[in-house]
Design an enzyme around this catalytic site. Structure first.
Site, PDB file in Angstrom:
ATOM      1  N   ASN A  14       0.833  -1.206   0.000  1.00  0.00           N
ATOM      2  CA  ASN A  14       0.000   0.000   0.000  1.00  0.00           C
ATOM      3  C   ASN A  14       0.868   1.257   0.000  1.00  0.00           C
ATOM      4  O   ASN A  14       1.953   1.284   0.592  1.00  0.00           O
ATOM      5  CB  ASN A  14      -1.028   0.000   1.143  1.00  0.00           C
ATOM      6  CG  ASN A  14      -0.440  -0.229   2.525  1.00  0.00           C
ATOM      7  OD1 ASN A  14       0.605  -0.838   2.678  1.00  0.00           O
ATOM      8  ND2 ASN A  14      -1.136   0.264   3.539  1.00  0.00           N
ATOM      9  N   VAL A  15       0.385   2.254  -0.717  1.00  0.00           N
ATOM     10  CA  VAL A  15       1.109   3.519  -0.891  1.00  0.00           C
ATOM     11  C   VAL A  15       0.122   4.638  -0.586  1.00  0.00           C
ATOM     12  O   VAL A  15      -0.772   4.913  -1.391  1.00  0.00           O
ATOM     13  CB  VAL A  15       1.652   3.647  -2.332  1.00  0.00           C
ATOM     14  CG1 VAL A  15       2.411   4.970  -2.500  1.00  0.00           C
ATOM     15  CG2 VAL A  15       2.561   2.472  -2.689  1.00  0.00           C
ATOM     16  N   GLU A  16       0.283   5.243   0.593  1.00  0.00           N
ATOM     17  CA  GLU A  16      -0.682   6.254   1.032  1.00  0.00           C
ATOM     18  C   GLU A  16      -0.299   7.646   0.539  1.00  0.00           C
ATOM     19  O   GLU A  16       0.739   7.835  -0.108  1.00  0.00           O
ATOM     20  CB  GLU A  16      -0.798   6.185   2.565  1.00  0.00           C
ATOM     21  CG  GLU A  16      -1.375   4.843   2.990  1.00  0.00           C
ATOM     22  CD  GLU A  16      -1.565   4.704   4.495  1.00  0.00           C
ATOM     23  OE1 GLU A  16      -1.050   5.545   5.262  1.00  0.00           O
ATOM     24  OE2 GLU A  16      -2.238   3.735   4.898  1.00  0.00           O
ATOM     25  N   CYS A  21      -4.154   0.755  -2.408  1.00  0.00           N
ATOM     26  CA  CYS A  21      -4.066  -0.496  -1.646  1.00  0.00           C
ATOM     27  C   CYS A  21      -2.972  -1.402  -2.225  1.00  0.00           C
ATOM     28  O   CYS A  21      -2.597  -1.279  -3.397  1.00  0.00           O
ATOM     29  CB  CYS A  21      -5.392  -1.242  -1.688  1.00  0.00           C
ATOM     30  SG  CYS A  21      -6.636  -0.598  -0.558  1.00  0.00           S
ATOM     31  N   GLU A  27      -3.171  -4.477  -3.067  1.00  0.00           N
ATOM     32  CA  GLU A  27      -3.656  -5.319  -4.162  1.00  0.00           C
ATOM     33  C   GLU A  27      -3.641  -4.555  -5.486  1.00  0.00           C
ATOM     34  O   GLU A  27      -3.387  -5.136  -6.546  1.00  0.00           O
ATOM     35  CB  GLU A  27      -5.075  -5.815  -3.855  1.00  0.00           C
ATOM     36  CG  GLU A  27      -5.168  -6.723  -2.629  1.00  0.00           C
ATOM     37  CD  GLU A  27      -5.356  -5.957  -1.318  1.00  0.00           C
ATOM     38  OE1 GLU A  27      -4.934  -4.789  -1.228  1.00  0.00           O
ATOM     39  OE2 GLU A  27      -5.932  -6.539  -0.384  1.00  0.00           O
TER      40      GLU A  27
HETATM   41  N1  THU Z   1      -5.302  -1.669   2.695  1.00  0.00           N
HETATM   42  C1  THU Z   1      -4.782  -2.400   1.675  1.00  0.00           C
HETATM   43  O1  THU Z   1      -3.684  -2.115   1.186  1.00  0.00           O
HETATM   44  N2  THU Z   1      -5.500  -3.430   1.200  1.00  0.00           N
HETATM   45  C2  THU Z   1      -6.705  -3.824   1.700  1.00  0.00           C
HETATM   46  O2  THU Z   1      -7.343  -4.693   1.121  1.00  0.00           O
HETATM   47  C3  THU Z   1      -7.185  -3.241   2.947  1.00  0.00           C
HETATM   48  C4  THU Z   1      -6.588  -1.932   3.316  1.00  0.00           C
HETATM   49  C5  THU Z   1      -4.557  -0.502   3.172  1.00  0.00           C
HETATM   50  C6  THU Z   1      -5.182   0.820   2.798  1.00  0.00           C
HETATM   51  C7  THU Z   1      -4.582   1.742   3.835  1.00  0.00           C
HETATM   52  O3  THU Z   1      -3.313   2.178   3.354  1.00  0.00           O
HETATM   53  C8  THU Z   1      -4.363   0.850   5.041  1.00  0.00           C
HETATM   54  O4  THU Z   1      -4.467  -0.489   4.568  1.00  0.00           O
HETATM   55  C9  THU Z   1      -5.383   1.063   6.154  1.00  0.00           C
HETATM   56  O5  THU Z   1      -6.678   0.944   5.662  1.00  0.00           O
END
Ligand code: THU
Length: 139
Positions: free
Chosen positions: A44-46, A55, A57
């Protein structure tokens, strides 16, 4: 095709360790096995604009397409506990596009086909049912 879930989980853990998640502090890694035997992965890359975060995925599917595409046959996602985390709803749709009903996902409750992870999914075939003319092609 035999699936090495330990290897797939190890690759998901590696990806999780590269996550950029300063806002949630919730790193996620995803790894997918393709029908032709490759392993693709993502984390994940915020973003400071929270809604722009990606996300794990989605990053994994980007890796899939960038490295030659093909079908996903198995997917594992982990969080910082190094154990399976359930893909969010949007990510289930993203996985479905590239894996269909038969792709197997390592869920917290165990192995589950996408037909159960996202029952009654909308997919590419549904677009064929449009009664309107196809959109003009560009270029
Ligand atoms: N997140 C994912 O990367 N994949 C998911 O299926 C669930 C949530 C990440 C998004 C965000 O960066 C962090 O988890 C908290 O929600």
């Amino acid at each position: 095709m035999s699936i090495d879930w330990d290897e797939l989980t190890a690759r998901a853990i590696e990806a999780m360790e590269q996550a950029y998640c300063p806002y949630s502090r919730f790193p996620v890694g995803a790894a997918g096995l393709t029908a032709d035997g490759r392993i693709v992965s993502g984390s994940n890359v915020e973003n400071a604009s929270y809604g722009c975060g990606l996300c794990a995925e989605c990053s994994m599917v980007s890796d899939l397409v960038r490295t030659g595409g093909g079908r996903l046959v198995a997917v594992a996602c982990v969080d910082s506990s190094r154990t399976p985390v359930a893909p969010c709803g949007r990510c289930r749709q993203v996985i479905y596009e590239h894996g269909g009903d038969d792709c197997v996902v390592l869920m917290p409750a165990g192995l589950m086909p996408m037909s159960k992870v996202l029952p009654g999914a909308f997919g590419p075939d549904d677009l064929d049912r449009s009664t309107l003319p196809a959109p003009p092609t560009r270029g």
